[in-house]
Design an enzyme around this catalytic site. Structure first.
Site, mmCIF file in Angstrom:
data_model
loop_
_atom_site.group_PDB
_atom_site.id
_atom_site.type_symbol
_atom_site.label_atom_id
_atom_site.label_comp_id
_atom_site.label_asym_id
_atom_site.label_seq_id
_atom_site.Cartn_x
_atom_site.Cartn_y
_atom_site.Cartn_z
ATOM 1 N N LYS A 124 0.825 -1.211 0.000
ATOM 2 C CA LYS A 124 0.000 0.000 0.000
ATOM 3 C C LYS A 124 0.858 1.259 0.000
ATOM 4 C CE LYS A 124 -4.268 -1.851 1.805
ATOM 5 N NZ LYS A 124 -5.425 -1.643 2.653
ATOM 6 N N LYS A 207 -5.243 -9.858 -6.867
ATOM 7 C CA LYS A 207 -6.516 -10.038 -6.160
ATOM 8 C C LYS A 207 -7.460 -8.900 -6.498
ATOM 9 C CE LYS A 207 -6.533 -7.545 -1.817
ATOM 10 N NZ LYS A 207 -7.635 -7.263 -0.949
ATOM 11 N N LYS A 210 -10.467 -3.048 -3.864
ATOM 12 C CA LYS A 210 -10.982 -1.682 -3.976
ATOM 13 C C LYS A 210 -9.915 -0.750 -4.510
ATOM 14 C CE LYS A 210 -13.240 -2.191 0.286
ATOM 15 N NZ LYS A 210 -13.268 -1.931 1.706
HETATM 16 P P1 ATP Z 1 -7.996 -2.379 0.163
HETATM 17 O O1 ATP Z 1 -7.463 -2.746 -1.176
HETATM 18 O O2 ATP Z 1 -8.243 -0.918 0.381
HETATM 19 O O3 ATP Z 1 -7.265 -3.038 1.313
HETATM 20 P P2 ATP Z 1 -9.906 -4.492 0.120
HETATM 21 O O4 ATP Z 1 -10.541 -4.650 -1.192
HETATM 22 O O5 ATP Z 1 -8.770 -5.409 0.479
HETATM 23 O O6 ATP Z 1 -9.458 -2.973 0.206
HETATM 24 P P3 ATP Z 1 -10.788 -4.594 2.872
HETATM 25 O O7 ATP Z 1 -11.839 -3.776 3.528
HETATM 26 O O8 ATP Z 1 -9.346 -4.300 3.183
HETATM 27 O O9 ATP Z 1 -11.001 -4.537 1.284
HETATM 28 O O10 ATP Z 1 -11.049 -6.120 3.186
HETATM 29 C C1 ATP Z 1 -12.188 -6.620 3.836
HETATM 30 C C2 ATP Z 1 -12.137 -8.143 3.840
HETATM 31 O O11 ATP Z 1 -12.255 -8.646 2.505
HETATM 32 C C3 ATP Z 1 -10.818 -8.711 4.389
HETATM 33 O O12 ATP Z 1 -11.126 -9.821 5.211
HETATM 34 C C4 ATP Z 1 -10.078 -9.159 3.160
HETATM 35 O O13 ATP Z 1 -9.189 -10.230 3.429
HETATM 36 C C5 ATP Z 1 -11.218 -9.598 2.263
HETATM 37 N N1 ATP Z 1 -10.854 -9.507 0.838
HETATM 38 C C6 ATP Z 1 -10.523 -8.371 0.186
HETATM 39 N N2 ATP Z 1 -10.270 -8.648 -1.113
HETATM 40 C C7 ATP Z 1 -10.452 -9.994 -1.262
HETATM 41 C C8 ATP Z 1 -10.348 -10.889 -2.379
HETATM 42 N N3 ATP Z 1 -10.026 -10.448 -3.581
HETATM 43 N N4 ATP Z 1 -10.628 -12.207 -2.182
HETATM 44 C C9 ATP Z 1 -10.974 -12.666 -0.957
HETATM 45 N N5 ATP Z 1 -11.082 -11.880 0.136
HETATM 46 C C10 ATP Z 1 -10.839 -10.558 -0.015
HETATM 47 MG MG MG Z 2 -7.558 -4.931 2.237
#
Ligand code: ATP
Ligand code: MG
Length: 345
Positions: A124, A207, A210
C-alpha cells in the site's frame, strides 16, 4: 494494592471478530466471497462481533462527508448480506474508543522491524509513494491486533491477504501473556481456502481489490446489474477453449468457476461436466445471470436500510454498547496487568 481482577470471563460460544473498511461506496465480490459470507455463517456457531473499521479507513486520506456516508453504506451492506443484529454484534469501530487505547499498548510491544515486514503495508505504501504514506498506515496492522484481542476472539474470518496480520496478532498476544500473565485468547484465522483470494476479472494475477483493481476487473456489488453482467461477459480468460479448473494454467477461467460454484452451491467438478465441449461465452453468460440474480436483491435490501436511518442508527448504537462492554473489560484488565495506576472516581 492494585485490584485483583479476575481473568476476562470466557463467553459460552467461541468468539469471532472481523472488520471491513468503509473506503469505497460499494463492497466488491472479493469482500463478499472471501469475508462477508463467512461472517454470516459464523453467526450460527460463534458469539460474533463485526465492525466497520473507520479508524483503518483514515490511514489513507478520506473526505469527511464521503467517509460518513460510506460508513453508513458499509453497515447497510453488511445487513443486506445477511448479518442479523439479533445474532451478532454489529458496530462502528470509532464508537468504541478502547480500540485506539489498546492499539497504543500494542504499538509499544511491537518491534519496528516486525512492523516493517508487513506486506500489506509495503504494497500500500509503494502504491502511494513511500513519502506520502502515513505513520498510521505503518501501524494499522497493530491496530488490527488490538481490534481482535479486545474481544478475546477465537476465530477471525478474513481473506488470504490478512493471514500475516493474524500471525502478528498471535505473536503479540503470546508476548503480552508471557510478560504480564495470561490475558488474551490466541486467535486463529478463519480462511476458507476456495474463496480466500478472488481475482481481478481483467488481471487474474492480482486479487480483486478496492484500491488495486481497474473498474472493469472489479465487481462492485452495488453496480447496476447490467454493468455487472457486462463485466462478467468481458472477463479475461485464455486462448484455448476448455472449461477446466486449473488455477496455474487457466487462472481466469478458474476464478470464474470458483465464483460460479460459491454463488450456486454447485461443485466445480459438476460445472466442468456441465460445460464440457461448450465455449467460454456460455459459461460467462450463465455466470452473468447468476451474478445479476445475486446483486439485484442485495441492492434493494441495502437501499431499504439506507432509507430507514433510524433503524440503522439504533442497530449501531446497540452494537456499540454490547461491544464496549466486552472491550472495556479487556482494556481494564490489560491496563492493570501492565501496572497503570487505576483512576479513582
Ligand atoms: P484495500 O485494497 O483498500 O485493502 P480491500 O478490497 O482489500 O481494500 P478490505 O476492507 O481491506 O477490502 O477487506 C475486507 C475483507 O475482505 C478482508 O477480510 C479481506 O481479506 C477480504 N478480501 C478483500 N479482497 C479480497 C479478495 N479479492 N478475495 C478474498 N477476500 C478478499
Ligand atoms: Mg484490504
Amino acid at each position: 494494592m492494585a485490584p485483583d481482577r479476575p481473568p476476562v470471563a470466557a463467553p459460552l460460544r467461541p468468539r469471532a471478530l472481523s472488520g471491513i473498511q468503509p473506503t469505497a461506496g460499494s463492497f466488491h465480490l472479493g469482500n463478499y466471497l472471501g469475508a462477508i459470507r463467512q461472517y454470516v455463517a459464523l453467526q450460527e456457531t460463534h458469539d460474533a462481533f463485526y465492525m466497520v473499521v473507520d479508524l483503518h479507513a483514515i490511514t489513507v486520506p478520506q473526505d469527511p462527508a464521503e467517509l460518513r456516508a460510506n460508513t453508513r453504506l458499509a453497515a447497510a451492506q453488511l445487513l443486506a448480506a445477511g448479518l442479523d443484529p439479533e445474532r451478532c454484534t454489529l458496530f462502528i469501530q470509532s464508537h468504541v474508543p478502547e480500540h485506539a487505547q489498546l492499539g497504543w499498548v500494542m504499538n509499544c510491544l511491537t518491534g519496528f522491524g516486525e512492523a516493517s515486514r508487513m506486506t500489506q503495508f509495503k504494497d500500500k505504501s509503494a502504491k502511494q509513494g513511500a513519502d506520502r504514506a502515513t505513520v498510521g498506515l505503518f501501524t494499522y496492522p497493530v491496530l488490527q491486533v488490538a481490534d481482535i484481542l479486545l474481544y478475546q476472539a477465537d476465530a477471525v474470518p478474513v481473506g488470504e491477504d490478512q493471514r500475516q496480520h493474524i500471525e502478528l496478532t498471535r505473536d503479540l498476544a503470546e508476548r503480552f501473556n508471557t510478560r504480564f500473565g495470561d490475558t488474551f485468547t490466541i486467535p486463529a484465522p478463519h480462511i476458507v481456502k476456495e474463496v480466500a483470494k478472488i481475482y481481478d476479472l481483467q488481471d487474474p494475477a492480482i486479487k480483486m481489490s478496492k484500491s488495486a483493481s481497474t473498474p472493469k476487473g472489479l465487481i462492485n456489488l452495488l453496480d447496476e446489474p447490467k454493468t455487472t453482467a457486462k463485466k462478467v461477459k468481458s472477463a479475461v480468460t485464455d486462448t484455448d477453449t476448455v472449461i477446466r479448473f486449473d488455477p496455474v494454467d487457466k487462472p481466469g477461467v478458474s476464478n470464474l468457476l470458483t465464483i460460479y460454484s460459491t454463488l450456486t452451491g454447485k461443485a466445480i467438478a459438476d460445472l466442468e461436466k456441465e460445460y464440457e465441449g461448450r465455449m467460454y461465452g456460455a459459461l460467462k453468460t450463465d455466470l452473468a445471470e447468476v451474478m445479476v440474480e445475486f446483486v439485484t436483491p442485495f441492492r434493494t435490501r441495502t437501499q431499504e436500510y439506507l432509507d430507514d436511518p433510524g433503524t440503522l442508527d439504533s442497530i449501531l448504537a446497540k452494537g456499540a454498547e454490547k461491544a464496549r462492554a466486552v472491550a472495556a473489560e479487556t482494556l481494564a484488565t490489560t491496563f492493570d496487568r501492565m501496572g497503570f495506576l487505576p483512576a479513582k472516581h
